[in-house]
Write a protein that holds these residues in place. Sequence first.
Motif, PDB file in Angstrom:
ATOM      1  N   THR A 173       0.858  -1.173   0.000  1.00  0.00           N
ATOM      2  CA  THR A 173       0.000   0.000   0.000  1.00  0.00           C
ATOM      3  C   THR A 173       0.898   1.229   0.000  1.00  0.00           C
ATOM      4  N   VAL A 174       0.306   2.402  -0.196  1.00  0.00           N
ATOM      5  CA  VAL A 174       1.080   3.648  -0.176  1.00  0.00           C
ATOM      6  C   VAL A 174       1.764   3.808   1.178  1.00  0.00           C
ATOM      7  N   GLU A 175       1.015   3.557   2.274  1.00  0.00           N
ATOM      8  CA  GLU A 175       1.573   3.730   3.609  1.00  0.00           C
ATOM      9  C   GLU A 175       2.732   2.764   3.857  1.00  0.00           C
ATOM     10  N   GLU A 176       2.593   1.514   3.399  1.00  0.00           N
ATOM     11  CA  GLU A 176       3.667   0.534   3.575  1.00  0.00           C
ATOM     12  C   GLU A 176       4.897   0.931   2.777  1.00  0.00           C
ATOM     13  N   ALA A 177       4.696   1.413   1.560  1.00  0.00           N
ATOM     14  CA  ALA A 177       5.820   1.844   0.726  1.00  0.00           C
ATOM     15  C   ALA A 177       6.551   3.026   1.355  1.00  0.00           C
ATOM     16  N   VAL A 178       5.785   3.993   1.874  1.00  0.00           N
ATOM     17  CA  VAL A 178       6.393   5.154   2.530  1.00  0.00           C
ATOM     18  C   VAL A 178       7.206   4.714   3.746  1.00  0.00           C
ATOM     19  N   ALA A 179       6.660   3.784   4.532  1.00  0.00           N
ATOM     20  CA  ALA A 179       7.367   3.298   5.720  1.00  0.00           C
ATOM     21  C   ALA A 179       8.704   2.663   5.334  1.00  0.00           C
ATOM     22  N   LEU A 180       8.700   1.856   4.275  1.00  0.00           N
ATOM     23  CA  LEU A 180       9.936   1.208   3.830  1.00  0.00           C
ATOM     24  C   LEU A 180      10.950   2.225   3.314  1.00  0.00           C
ATOM     25  N   LEU A 181      10.496   3.186   2.535  1.00  0.00           N
ATOM     26  CA  LEU A 181      11.412   4.163   1.939  1.00  0.00           C
ATOM     27  C   LEU A 181      12.000   5.094   2.999  1.00  0.00           C
ATOM     28  N   ILE A 182      11.186   5.513   3.956  1.00  0.00           N
ATOM     29  CA  ILE A 182      11.716   6.340   5.043  1.00  0.00           C
ATOM     30  C   ILE A 182      12.683   5.520   5.896  1.00  0.00           C
ATOM     31  N   GLY A 183      12.397   4.220   6.031  1.00  0.00           N
ATOM     32  CA  GLY A 183      13.319   3.345   6.751  1.00  0.00           C
ATOM     33  C   GLY A 183      14.692   3.303   6.096  1.00  0.00           C
ATOM     34  N   THR A 184      14.742   3.281   4.756  1.00  0.00           N
ATOM     35  CA  THR A 184      16.047   3.280   4.079  1.00  0.00           C
ATOM     36  C   THR A 184      16.760   4.614   4.283  1.00  0.00           C
ATOM     37  N   ASP A 185      15.992   5.711   4.324  1.00  0.00           N
ATOM     38  CA  ASP A 185      16.603   7.014   4.612  1.00  0.00           C
ATOM     39  C   ASP A 185      17.223   7.021   6.000  1.00  0.00           C
ATOM     40  N   PHE A 186      16.510   6.463   6.973  1.00  0.00           N
ATOM     41  CA  PHE A 186      16.992   6.426   8.356  1.00  0.00           C
ATOM     42  C   PHE A 186      18.278   5.605   8.465  1.00  0.00           C
ATOM     43  N   ILE A 187      18.301   4.451   7.825  1.00  0.00           N
ATOM     44  CA  ILE A 187      19.491   3.596   7.882  1.00  0.00           C
ATOM     45  C   ILE A 187      20.685   4.293   7.247  1.00  0.00           C
ATOM     46  N   GLU A 188      20.467   4.944   6.111  1.00  0.00           N
ATOM     47  CA  GLU A 188      21.564   5.663   5.452  1.00  0.00           C
ATOM     48  C   GLU A 188      22.103   6.777   6.347  1.00  0.00           C
ATOM     49  N   HIS A 189      21.208   7.391   7.125  1.00  0.00           N
ATOM     50  CA  HIS A 189      21.583   8.536   7.964  1.00  0.00           C
ATOM     51  C   HIS A 189      22.307   8.094   9.235  1.00  0.00           C
ATOM     52  N   TRP A 190      21.881   6.969   9.825  1.00  0.00           N
ATOM     53  CA  TRP A 190      22.355   6.601  11.160  1.00  0.00           C
ATOM     54  C   TRP A 190      23.324   5.430  11.197  1.00  0.00           C
ATOM     55  N   PHE A 191      23.346   4.576  10.164  1.00  0.00           N
ATOM     56  CA  PHE A 191      24.177   3.389  10.220  1.00  0.00           C
ATOM     57  C   PHE A 191      25.509   3.619   9.498  1.00  0.00           C
ATOM     58  N   ASP A 192      26.341   2.574   9.493  1.00  0.00           N
ATOM     59  CA  ASP A 192      27.678   2.712   8.908  1.00  0.00           C
ATOM     60  C   ASP A 192      27.621   2.718   7.383  1.00  0.00           C
ATOM     61  N   VAL A 193      28.786   2.924   6.765  1.00  0.00           N
ATOM     62  CA  VAL A 193      28.866   3.088   5.315  1.00  0.00           C
ATOM     63  C   VAL A 193      28.348   1.860   4.575  1.00  0.00           C
ATOM     64  N   HIS A 194      28.668   0.674   5.093  1.00  0.00           N
ATOM     65  CA  HIS A 194      28.249  -0.562   4.429  1.00  0.00           C
ATOM     66  C   HIS A 194      26.723  -0.636   4.325  1.00  0.00           C
ATOM     67  N   TYR A 195      26.043  -0.460   5.449  1.00  0.00           N
ATOM     68  CA  TYR A 195      24.585  -0.533   5.426  1.00  0.00           C
ATOM     69  C   TYR A 195      23.984   0.706   4.773  1.00  0.00           C
ATOM     70  N   GLY A 196      24.724   1.822   4.792  1.00  0.00           N
ATOM     71  CA  GLY A 196      24.252   3.007   4.084  1.00  0.00           C
ATOM     72  C   GLY A 196      24.132   2.744   2.594  1.00  0.00           C
ATOM     73  N   SER A 197      25.151   2.073   2.034  1.00  0.00           N
ATOM     74  CA  SER A 197      25.105   1.765   0.604  1.00  0.00           C
ATOM     75  C   SER A 197      24.022   0.729   0.298  1.00  0.00           C
ATOM     76  N   LYS A 198      23.844  -0.243   1.215  1.00  0.00           N
ATOM     77  CA  LYS A 198      22.799  -1.252   1.010  1.00  0.00           C
ATOM     78  C   LYS A 198      21.412  -0.631   1.074  1.00  0.00           C
ATOM     79  N   SER A 199      21.253   0.388   1.921  1.00  0.00           N
ATOM     80  CA  SER A 199      19.949   1.037   2.017  1.00  0.00           C
ATOM     81  C   SER A 199      19.608   1.756   0.716  1.00  0.00           C
ATOM     82  N   ARG A 200      20.625   2.323   0.048  1.00  0.00           N
ATOM     83  CA  ARG A 200      20.386   3.019  -1.226  1.00  0.00           C
ATOM     84  C   ARG A 200      19.972   2.040  -2.314  1.00  0.00           C
TER      85      ARG A 200
END
Length: 315
Positions: free
Chosen positions: A72-99
């Motif tokens: 759904t739109v809400e589920e997609a938004v939750a997943l995409l914001i989750g990747t933004d959060f991981i890129e912002h807060w986690f290390d370089v390896h998981y940052g690249s995986k989130s992208r």
Amino acid sequence: MNKTDRLLAIVLELQRNKVLRAEDLAAIFETSVRTIYRDIQALSEAGVSVVGAPGQGYSLMEGYFLPPVSFTVEEAVALLIGTDFIEHWFDVHYGSKSRTSRGKIEAILPEPIRTEASRIRKSFRLLTTAKDIARIQEKAYLEAIRRAILEERKIRFRYSKRVAEADGNRQSVRTVAPYGLVLHQGSWVLVTQCELRQNIRHFRLSRMSELVELEDRFILPADFLLDAYQPPDDRNVRVRIWVQPDIADKVRESNNFYIHTIEDHTEGLLVTLRVRQPEELLHWVLGWGSGVVVLEPETFRDRVRHELKKTLERY
């Protein structure tokens, strides 16, 4: 939950848990065991390879995997914001995986959902502050520590404490067995077994330097579960301060880790904090200037007076 949603959810649960009894599924979906029997029958008739073993439960035939499901739109938004959060807060390896994950998620979304999700996502923003820029070194250590945890290898680092030890030193070299990482109030904290203290200790990554990965191995205790771990509360000293009304909102929003209670009064705030030693609050209290008055303990009031006197002498 309607029947169609429940059937899909049952398959996902079996895919995740391997084997589940009808009673387990009934408890998860808050329905009767008889309804679960009918659902399993419906799944089998629809071509889903569900295998039932008497006395054990249901499982999916090995090799069966549910094809990608729609979001759904809400589920997609939750997943995409989750990747933004991981890129912002986690290390370089998981940052690249989130992208790369973000790209894959966006690629499988239908155009209408992708457009709407993009529109909603643009209304959220993760800001980068000066403090976040200083987190670059912390991110580098995060990757090394994460690797050491997974490989069960010890690490060594120099650690700077906010308040000096009894011997007057604020720095020490620690060799530890890293048990897990916790993101607490915007700061990464490492939970370890410390060789120096011979006990479980916590270390902020932002206060580490000269981190080295060692070849020495350790075995994680079988009874240690990071999800269930509760650190002992040794903040036994109570500090009470009075906050003037003009900075009351700012003090409240500072979200100081040591704040225990806040009482609202017409004339200001009465704030109670619990610490190991009052000196942990010294710079925080002084930073509010005349807007904050220490009420107790008296020894801390004297410490603040002494610090203010030294400041005045320098001017």
